[in-house]
Design a protein around this motif. Structure first.
Motif, PDB file in Angstrom:
ATOM      1  N   LEU A 150     -35.844  10.750  47.626  1.00 43.57           N
ATOM      2  CA  LEU A 150     -37.047  11.053  47.994  1.00 43.57           C
ATOM      3  C   LEU A 150     -37.882  12.118  47.031  1.00 43.57           C
ATOM      4  CD1 LEU A 150     -36.053  11.936  51.917  1.00 43.57           C
ATOM      5  CD2 LEU A 150     -37.405  10.124  51.008  1.00 43.57           C
ATOM      6  N   LEU A 151     -37.097  13.026  46.453  1.00 48.49           N
ATOM      7  CA  LEU A 151     -37.622  13.831  45.453  1.00 48.49           C
ATOM      8  C   LEU A 151     -38.013  13.374  44.353  1.00 48.49           C
ATOM      9  CD1 LEU A 151     -35.183  17.046  45.633  1.00 48.49           C
ATOM     10  CD2 LEU A 151     -37.583  16.596  46.791  1.00 48.49           C
ATOM     11  N   ASP A 152     -37.257  12.377  44.031  1.00 52.75           N
ATOM     12  CA  ASP A 152     -37.853  11.306  42.907  1.00 52.75           C
ATOM     13  C   ASP A 152     -39.092  10.653  43.002  1.00 52.75           C
ATOM     14  OD1 ASP A 152     -37.172  10.490  39.954  1.00 52.75           O
ATOM     15  OD2 ASP A 152     -36.924   8.554  41.066  1.00 52.75           O
ATOM     16  N   LEU A 153     -39.020  10.128  44.207  1.00 49.55           N
ATOM     17  CA  LEU A 153     -40.322   9.250  44.455  1.00 49.55           C
ATOM     18  C   LEU A 153     -41.701  10.091  44.622  1.00 49.55           C
ATOM     19  CD1 LEU A 153     -39.170   7.024  47.673  1.00 49.55           C
ATOM     20  CD2 LEU A 153     -40.072   6.301  45.382  1.00 49.55           C
ATOM     21  N   ILE A 154     -41.514  11.571  45.048  1.00 49.75           N
ATOM     22  CA  ILE A 154     -42.840  12.449  45.034  1.00 49.75           C
ATOM     23  C   ILE A 154     -43.028  12.737  43.493  1.00 49.75           C
ATOM     24  CG2 ILE A 154     -43.230  14.880  45.654  1.00 49.75           C
ATOM     25  CD1 ILE A 154     -41.464  14.585  48.051  1.00 49.75           C
ATOM     26  N   ASN A 155     -41.970  13.039  42.783  1.00 51.15           N
ATOM     27  CA  ASN A 155     -42.109  13.445  41.428  1.00 51.15           C
ATOM     28  C   ASN A 155     -42.906  12.373  40.599  1.00 51.15           C
ATOM     29  OD1 ASN A 155     -41.694  14.925  39.081  1.00 51.15           O
ATOM     30  ND2 ASN A 155     -39.641  13.919  38.612  1.00 51.15           N
ATOM     31  N   LYS A 156     -42.503  10.976  40.847  1.00 50.10           N
ATOM     32  CA  LYS A 156     -43.266  10.076  40.099  1.00 50.10           C
ATOM     33  C   LYS A 156     -44.435   9.569  40.611  1.00 50.10           C
ATOM     34  CE  LYS A 156     -39.103   7.631  38.710  1.00 50.10           C
ATOM     35  NZ  LYS A 156     -37.789   6.611  38.640  1.00 50.10           N
ATOM     36  N   ASN A 157     -44.869   9.954  41.828  1.00 53.23           N
ATOM     37  CA  ASN A 157     -46.076   9.583  42.483  1.00 53.23           C
ATOM     38  C   ASN A 157     -47.112  10.546  42.736  1.00 53.23           C
ATOM     39  OD1 ASN A 157     -45.727   6.555  43.032  1.00 53.23           O
ATOM     40  ND2 ASN A 157     -43.824   7.662  43.754  1.00 53.23           N
ATOM     41  N   ARG A 158     -46.958  11.925  42.568  1.00 55.32           N
ATOM     42  CA  ARG A 158     -47.914  12.824  42.901  1.00 55.32           C
ATOM     43  C   ARG A 158     -47.647  14.049  41.957  1.00 55.32           C
ATOM     44  NH1 ARG A 158     -46.039  13.425  48.514  1.00 55.32           N
ATOM     45  NH2 ARG A 158     -45.375  15.451  48.791  1.00 55.32           N
ATOM     46  N   SER A 159     -48.857  14.598  41.927  1.00 53.35           N
ATOM     47  CA  SER A 159     -48.864  16.187  40.874  1.00 53.35           C
ATOM     48  C   SER A 159     -48.480  17.193  42.093  1.00 53.35           C
ATOM     49  CB  SER A 159     -49.960  16.318  40.524  1.00 53.35           C
ATOM     50  OG  SER A 159     -50.310  17.549  39.919  1.00 53.35           O
ATOM     51  N   GLY A 160     -47.533  18.157  41.533  1.00 51.53           N
ATOM     52  CA  GLY A 160     -47.194  19.255  42.350  1.00 51.53           C
ATOM     53  C   GLY A 160     -46.168  19.895  41.567  1.00 51.53           C
ATOM     54  N   HIS A 161     -45.762  21.211  42.351  1.00 49.44           N
ATOM     55  CA  HIS A 161     -44.592  21.974  42.016  1.00 49.44           C
ATOM     56  C   HIS A 161     -43.545  21.619  43.001  1.00 49.44           C
ATOM     57  CE1 HIS A 161     -42.559  26.023  40.832  1.00 49.44           C
ATOM     58  NE2 HIS A 161     -42.154  24.887  40.295  1.00 49.44           N
ATOM     59  N   LEU A 172     -29.952  15.818  38.244  1.00 43.99           N
ATOM     60  CA  LEU A 172     -30.786  16.422  37.210  1.00 43.99           C
ATOM     61  C   LEU A 172     -32.242  15.706  37.308  1.00 43.99           C
ATOM     62  CD1 LEU A 172     -28.743  17.699  34.379  1.00 43.99           C
ATOM     63  CD2 LEU A 172     -29.430  19.003  36.072  1.00 43.99           C
ATOM     64  N   HIS A 173     -33.455  16.350  37.679  1.00 46.47           N
ATOM     65  CA  HIS A 173     -34.629  15.786  37.888  1.00 46.47           C
ATOM     66  C   HIS A 173     -35.549  16.220  36.448  1.00 46.47           C
ATOM     67  CE1 HIS A 173     -34.437  14.546  42.022  1.00 46.47           C
ATOM     68  NE2 HIS A 173     -33.751  15.564  42.126  1.00 46.47           N
ATOM     69  N   ARG A 174     -36.163  15.115  35.885  1.00 48.98           N
ATOM     70  CA  ARG A 174     -37.176  15.467  34.851  1.00 48.98           C
ATOM     71  C   ARG A 174     -38.450  15.600  35.108  1.00 48.98           C
ATOM     72  NH1 ARG A 174     -33.562  11.153  33.052  1.00 48.98           N
ATOM     73  NH2 ARG A 174     -32.256  11.739  31.149  1.00 48.98           N
ATOM     74  N   HIS A 175     -39.262  16.523  34.555  1.00 46.10           N
ATOM     75  CA  HIS A 175     -40.652  16.536  34.904  1.00 46.10           C
ATOM     76  C   HIS A 175     -41.327  15.144  34.720  1.00 46.10           C
ATOM     77  CE1 HIS A 175     -39.760  20.942  34.910  1.00 46.10           C
ATOM     78  NE2 HIS A 175     -39.616  20.883  33.626  1.00 46.10           N
ATOM     79  N   ASP A 176     -42.004  14.806  35.799  1.00 41.36           N
ATOM     80  CA  ASP A 176     -42.763  13.568  35.708  1.00 41.36           C
ATOM     81  C   ASP A 176     -44.316  14.092  36.017  1.00 41.36           C
ATOM     82  OD1 ASP A 176     -43.892  10.871  35.659  1.00 41.36           O
ATOM     83  OD2 ASP A 176     -41.972   9.863  36.307  1.00 41.36           O
ATOM     84  N   LYS A 177     -44.716  13.369  37.083  1.00 41.68           N
ATOM     85  CA  LYS A 177     -46.056  13.825  37.570  1.00 41.68           C
ATOM     86  C   LYS A 177     -46.123  15.424  38.264  1.00 41.68           C
ATOM     87  CE  LYS A 177     -48.454   9.347  38.280  1.00 41.68           C
ATOM     88  NZ  LYS A 177     -49.495   8.474  39.074  1.00 41.68           N
ATOM     89  N   SER A 178     -44.759  15.686  38.575  1.00 36.15           N
ATOM     90  CA  SER A 178     -44.908  16.877  39.144  1.00 36.15           C
ATOM     91  C   SER A 178     -43.903  17.730  38.220  1.00 36.15           C
ATOM     92  CB  SER A 178     -44.175  16.689  40.285  1.00 36.15           C
ATOM     93  OG  SER A 178     -44.807  16.354  41.653  1.00 36.15           O
ATOM     94  N   ILE A 179     -43.933  19.141  38.205  1.00 38.79           N
ATOM     95  CA  ILE A 179     -43.084  19.961  37.711  1.00 38.79           C
ATOM     96  C   ILE A 179     -41.995  20.378  38.713  1.00 38.79           C
ATOM     97  CG2 ILE A 179     -42.809  22.341  36.614  1.00 38.79           C
ATOM     98  CD1 ILE A 179     -45.844  22.005  35.866  1.00 38.79           C
ATOM     99  N   ILE A 180     -40.855  20.205  38.425  1.00 37.04           N
ATOM    100  CA  ILE A 180     -39.495  20.430  39.059  1.00 37.04           C
ATOM    101  C   ILE A 180     -38.824  21.573  38.499  1.00 37.04           C
ATOM    102  CG2 ILE A 180     -37.306  19.771  39.758  1.00 37.04           C
ATOM    103  CD1 ILE A 180     -38.552  17.159  39.890  1.00 37.04           C
ATOM    104  N   SER A 181     -38.741  22.731  39.466  1.00 39.32           N
ATOM    105  CA  SER A 181     -37.808  23.771  39.196  1.00 39.32           C
ATOM    106  C   SER A 181     -36.562  23.827  39.902  1.00 39.32           C
ATOM    107  CB  SER A 181     -38.569  25.247  39.401  1.00 39.32           C
ATOM    108  OG  SER A 181     -39.863  25.346  38.700  1.00 39.32           O
ATOM    109  N   GLN A 182     -35.276  23.669  39.030  1.00 39.23           N
ATOM    110  CA  GLN A 182     -34.129  23.500  40.046  1.00 39.23           C
ATOM    111  C   GLN A 182     -33.412  24.788  39.835  1.00 39.23           C
ATOM    112  OE1 GLN A 182     -33.151  19.200  38.440  1.00 39.23           O
ATOM    113  NE2 GLN A 182     -32.053  19.438  40.255  1.00 39.23           N
ATOM    114  N   ARG A 183     -33.069  25.326  41.040  1.00 39.88           N
ATOM    115  CA  ARG A 183     -32.331  26.927  40.886  1.00 39.88           C
ATOM    116  C   ARG A 183     -30.977  26.685  41.762  1.00 39.88           C
ATOM    117  NH1 ARG A 183     -35.497  31.891  42.385  1.00 39.88           N
ATOM    118  NH2 ARG A 183     -34.033  32.909  40.807  1.00 39.88           N
ATOM    119  N   GLU A 184     -29.979  27.066  40.875  1.00 42.45           N
ATOM    120  CA  GLU A 184     -28.645  26.934  41.400  1.00 42.45           C
ATOM    121  C   GLU A 184     -28.207  28.401  41.748  1.00 42.45           C
ATOM    122  OE1 GLU A 184     -25.746  24.688  39.217  1.00 42.45           O
ATOM    123  OE2 GLU A 184     -24.413  26.306  39.366  1.00 42.45           O
TER     124      GLU A 184
END
Length: 356
Positions: A150-161, A172-184
């Motif tokens: 689901l997160l990958d679909l969002i990342n690939k299809n729309r802009s956002g954070h 591990l998600h790569r930045h695509d149309k969205s910026i992704i901040s992953q916190r552990e």
């Protein structure tokens, strides 16, 4: 006797076997979980000192991670990647005065919805812009994989954070149309609640909380959804009714009426999933999908969650767990015993079979 394999060799063997988990426990040989069955291939029995060597190697591979949390709390969760093999989610713990570890194998590539047999009734939740979506199910049922899709679909299809709060980070998600901040948790932040409070100041469009474990985190997740964010999270429950009840029961009785009202307004969907074994031995996920219709909203608000199963079964756009089981059974893909084992209402399931 010396340990004949290091972490990389153990992981390489697990990947070759298509194993989901590796077990390192004193008194047993190294074991691998394949298609939900534990397999021991080596004759070499691990002694406590062997487990210590392998655990030390795990920490070394994880960028020489400190053992402070393990020594202070008795267990530790962390993740790291083994080059060209896989990403690992590790839990190290004490048992019988020795160290032990369970290592989950996570593939580098985020899986596709069709590969995981995730139906469109679930993937459409990636089109939402606000509200709360809960993925529930027992440990090892594939909740993390469903959310990664689901997160990958969002990342690939729309802009956002997109901000994720994980314990530990798996995919591990790569930045695509969205910026992704992953916190552990444990390395990037102290707790889910603290990270969620901070995330609300980071201009997020989408929030992912790997698990709602306490009242504060649940309350903050509901508030985040109320303030216009899209929030994804998980619970170790099975079934929409149990999931709603678990969330409500965390709160004191004096607050539960208000929480029911808030939840009924912000909830977009509850997905429950579990793995079943097909006749050919393969494991596949089955799902229950509940969306927040007017009927569902009223049942949550009026504390009538016992009626949710009937609403799900009779509503267009929703999927009941037993309907998926019946479909697999009628296609001769699973045994009757397997269907009954995972059915929400085995008596009703049998009546439907006998009536056909």
């Amino acid at each position: 006797m010396e340990v004949s394999m290091d972490v990389q060799e153990i992981v390489r063997k697990a990947v070759e076997m298509n194993a989901s988990d590796i077990f390192v426990v004193a008194g047993s040989s190294i074991a691998y979980k394949v298609k939900n069955k534990v397999i021991r291939l080596e004759d070499e029995i691990l002694m406590p000192e062997h487990c210590r060597i392998l655990v030390d190697d795990l920490y070394r591979c994880a960028n020489n991670r400190s053992m402070h949390r393990l020594e202070e709390k008795g267990d530790d969760d962390f993740s790291f990647s083994v080059a060209h093999l896989a990403r690992l989610r590790v839990n190290v713990y004490h048992q019988r005065n020795s160290l032990a570890a369970v290592i989950r194998i996570v593939q580098f590539d985020i899986p596709k919805a069709e590969v995981l047999s995730i139906p469109k009734e679930i993937t459409r939740f990636a089109e939402l812009t606000k509200g709360l979506v809960i993925i529930s199910g027992p440990a090892g049922a594939g909740k993390s994989s469903t959310l990664a899709v689901l997160l990958d679909l969002i990342n690939k299809n729309r802009s956002g954070h997109i901000v994720t709060i994980e314990d530990p980070i798996e995919f591990l998600h790569r930045h695509d149309k969205s910026i992704i901040s992953q916190r552990e948790i444990g390395s990037d932040c102290d707790s889910s609640a603290a990270a969620l409070k901070s995330a609300l100041r980071q201009a997020p469009n989408v929030l992912f909380i790997s698990e709602m474990r306490d009242l504060e985190t649940i309350s903050l997740a509901i508030t985040a959804a109320e303030t216009g964010h899209l929030v994804f999270t998980t619970l170790h429950t099975l079934g929409a009714a149990n999931t709603i009840d678990r969330m409500i029961d965390v709160f004191p009785a004096s607050q539960q009426t208000q929480i029911r009202l808030q939840l009924s307004m912000v909830l977009e969907a509850v997905v429950s999933q579990q793995l079943i074994r097909k006749k050919d031995g393969d494991l596949v996920p089955i799902f229950e999908v509940m969306t927040n219709s007017l009927a569902v909203r009223n049942q949550i608000r009026e504390a009538k969650t016992h009626q949710l199963n009937n609403t799900i079964a009779s509503s267009e756009g929703m999927i009941s767990m037993d309907s998926m089981l019946m479909d697999y059974y009628q296609k001769d893909l699973i045994t009757l015993d397997e269907a009954l084992l995972h059915s929400f209402d085995s008596d009703l399931f049998m009546k439907k079979i006998k009536s056909k």
